[in-house]
Design an enzyme around this catalytic site. Structure first.
Site, short mmCIF file in Angstrom:
data_model
loop_
_atom_site.label_atom_id
_atom_site.label_comp_id
_atom_site.label_asym_id
_atom_site.label_seq_id
_atom_site.Cartn_x
_atom_site.Cartn_y
_atom_site.Cartn_z
N THR A 75 75.32 123.24 -21.85
CA THR A 75 74.72 121.84 -22.35
C THR A 75 74.59 121.10 -20.93
O THR A 75 75.76 120.77 -19.88
CB THR A 75 75.57 121.17 -23.91
OG1 THR A 75 75.88 121.49 -23.89
CG2 THR A 75 74.48 119.94 -23.98
N GLY A 108 84.17 120.36 -23.18
CA GLY A 108 85.48 120.75 -23.86
C GLY A 108 86.37 121.36 -22.40
O GLY A 108 86.61 122.13 -21.78
N GLU A 122 77.00 123.90 -31.02
CA GLU A 122 77.04 125.91 -29.86
C GLU A 122 75.28 125.42 -31.00
O GLU A 122 75.17 126.74 -31.96
CB GLU A 122 78.45 126.50 -31.61
CG GLU A 122 79.35 126.28 -30.85
CD GLU A 122 79.16 126.96 -29.03
OE1 GLU A 122 78.36 127.68 -29.13
OE2 GLU A 122 79.37 126.02 -28.48
#
EC number: 1.3.3.6
Length: 661
Positions: free
Chosen positions: A139, A178, A421
């Protein structure tokens, strides 16, 4: 033990342990899971800090410490099986999100799916041992789900046999991964591959971002934390900017696509093969939706059995709020949904494993349906669970708003699943694209298999109103076969409506892309109906395999409740399609209320069967012993504001003000 909870458990018509075995997959799995949980609970190194009273920096540090301890303990206890690792992590991390989580859930699976044998030999062992701490950087600030829009580039230089990685714009900065902010030292970066002046689309590259040993960012790398979020406070979601950053040619994952030393591009057998990691994670998220909703249901239902409030009959003791029909109507359909999603999660996991094995042998025939099914079910289950968790919180009244209930943390930790996702609406549209292709194939005379085989009936016009006029007399609201058929007809009808509306837009000289946008609401409805049908079918198909009669009867009632509640919520679709009549809709609503009454004596036992430890729930309201009020008072005393009788702000601001009055 709270006397009301003791009474609830004694009233159950089945043995909850038998359902626990079913949810775990076998009695042996339950035994082993508990054995692993006890290793943690009995270990003096295991400490459970109450995250509610920690700052963000403290939460991050505790999470990193727990992650490091977890890896050491798994080595010590010899835990290597993927399912056992998951059990261990769930209890060890408790309600902390692990900063090293993406190393295991994305980095390693991507190496396995897309790395050559040599690449796996190079990076797998160090990443399993956390010498390499990996994350997955897909992303960007400007693009998420629309993968083709990603702007990061990897330009091949044949002179040095290196890729030059660049973030050419502000919007191309990797944003959200993350563990990227402070924890990871490597990232699998998705970038547009450019070689010999031509762009070949997105490919995955293993990129070192911090020096091993010092953990400092490498030259050409700008990396950091993106700041506080709605939840996930202990996770260092990060940004990554690359400036003419060079990596060896061998760092491109080359199991399928390759770049030769001279810059020649060798394309993969199928472009979809590179979506392997996303399909894996989406299949995992269905089970995650079941887990999170189950936790919220456990807390809300136990608390509703302990909480006494108001009155049903005057001069009698205050009733348990679980006796109110409105409370049952809020919670029992969600309980049924949690069970439906448990069975769906197991089904999609087994389907993924089976098809992945076929892909390994070169058979890609089922990959399109797997891709479509995981995308749609990821959206369907996460949307439903997300709304359900919030419903559970509100069903706990005012105390549900307190972090002591545990539900706010479940909600803020789970809700990102609706966007990560793959943003859910886009996921539904991906499923719709597959359904439209299948519809076209069926129209051209081809027979299709799998979960879309119901579309084979379309050419015979069995779903046309005049043909279905006889259907209402056949609907048996107590027959799961009949209800599954009703969901099948709804799905077929909505797929056909979407397909015909899409064709109508194209025939009005609209481009395919514009036509798609103008039909997108219908397309999402079709996908949702398809996913709902699959869920009902999987739940109903599970029941005959259950041996114990009492357990089968309880789960059958839950399956009926799930199916009928769905019909009542989507009544317009079933009525418009002449799948059921108005009179039958009244029967459906009456039967739902009957099923609430039937479920009531077993409600607490059904949430006990999920077998969550108190430490996993992290809830004062949902405690197994039901001693809510004493522990709520003890919990409140721990607030840092209570460390002093008079807060320093009184002396700084209020006292000077009062002295001047």
């Amino acid at each position: 033990m709270n006397p009301d909870l003791r009474k609830e458990r004694a009233a159950a018509t089945f043995n909850p342990e038998l359902i626990t075995h079913i949810l775990d997959g076998s009695p042996e799995n339950t035994r082993r899971r508990r054995e692993i949980e006890n290793l943690i609970l009995n270990d003096p190194d295991f400490q459970h800090e109450d995250y509610n009273f920690l700052t963000r920096s403290q939460r991050y540090e505790v999470a990193v410490k727990k992650s490091a301890t977890m890896v050491k303990k798994m080595r010590e206890f010899g835990i290597a099986d993927p399912e056992e690792i998951m059990w261990f992590k769930k209890l060890h991390m408790v309600n902390f999100v692990e900063p090293v989580g993406l190393n295991y859930s994305m980095f390693i699976p991507t190496l396995l799916n897309q790395g050559t044998t040599a690449q796996q030999e190079k990076w797998m062992h160090p990443s399993q041992e956390l010498q390499i701490i990996g994350t997955y950087a897909q992303t960007e600030m400007g693009h998420g789900t629309h993968l083709r829009g990603l702007e990061t580039t990897a330009t091949y230089d044949p002179k040095t046999q290196e890729f030059i990685l660049n973030s050419p714009t502000v919007t191309s900065i990797k944003w959200w991964p993350g563990g990227l902010g402070k924890t990871s030292n490597h990232a699998i970066v998705l970038a547009q591959l450019i070689t010999r002046g031509e762009c070949y689309g997105l490919h995955a590259f293993v990129v070192p971002i911090r020096e091993i040993g010092t953990h400092k960012p490498l030259p050409g790398i700008t990396v950091g934390d993106i700041g506080p979020k709605f939840g996930y406070e202990e996770m260092d979601n990060g940004y990554l900017k690359m400036d003419n950053y060079r990596i060896p040619r061998e760092n491109m994952l080359m199991k399928y696509a390759q770049v030769k030393p001279d810059g020649t591009y060798v394309k993969p057998l199928s472009n979809k093969l590179t979506y392997g990691t996303m399909v894996f994670v989406r299949s995992f998220l269905v089970g995650s939706a079941a887990q999170s909703l189950s936790k919220a249901c456990t807390i809300a239902i136990r608390y509703s059995a302990v909480r006494r409030q108001s009155e049903i009959k005057r001069s009698e003791p205050e009733p348990q709020i679980l006796d109110f029909q409105t409370q049952q109507y809020k919670l029992f359909p969600l309980l049924a949904t949690a069970y439906a999603f448990h069975f769906l999660g197991r089904y999609i996991k087994e389907t993924y494993m089976r098809i992945n094995e076929s892909i390994g042998q070169g058979d890609l025939s089922e990959l399109p349906e797997l891709h479509a099914l995981t995308a749609g079910l990821k959206a369907f289950t996460t949307w439903t669970a997300n709304a359900g968790i919030e419903e559970c919180r509100m069903a706990c009244g005012g105390h549900g708003y307190s972090h002591s209930s545990g539900i706010p943390n479940i909600y803020v930790t789970f809700t990102p699943a609706c966007t990560f996702e793959g943003e859910n609406t886009v996921m539904m549209l991906q499923t719709a694209r597959f359904l439209m292709k299948i519809y076209d194939q069926v129209q051209s005379g081809k027979l299709v298999g799998g979960m879309v085989s119901y579309l084979n009936d379309l050419p015979s016009q069995r779903i046309q109103p005049q043909q279905v006029a006889v259907w209402p007399t056949l609907v048996d609201i107590n027959s799961l076969d009949s209800l599954t058929e009703a969901y099948k007809l709804r799905a077929a009808r909505l797929v056909e409506i979407a397909a015909k509306n899409l064709q109508a837009q194209v025939s009005h000289r609209k481009s395919k892309e514009v036509a798609w946008n103008l039909t997108s609401v219908d397309l999402v409805r079709a996908s949702e109906a398809h996913c709902h049908y699959v869920t009902v079918k999987v739940f109903a198909d599970k029941l005959p395999k259950i041996q114990d009669r009492a357990v089968q009867a309880v789960l059958r009632n839950l399956c009926l409740l799930y199916s009928l509640y769905g019909i009542s919520q989507k009544g317009g679709d079933f009525l418009e399609g002449n799948i059921i009549t108005g009179a039958q809709m009244s029967q459906v609503n009456s039967r739902i209320l009957e099923l609430l009454t039937v479920t009531r004596p077993n409600a607490v036992a059904l949430v006990d069967a999920f077998d969550f430890k108190d430490v996993t729930l992290g809830s004062v309201l949902g405690r197994y012993d039901g001693n809510v009020y004493e522990n709520l008072f003890e919990w409140a005393k721990k607030s840092p504001l209570n460390k002093t009788e008079v807060h320093e702000s009184y002396y700084k601001h209020l006292k000077p003000l009062q002295s001047k009055l």
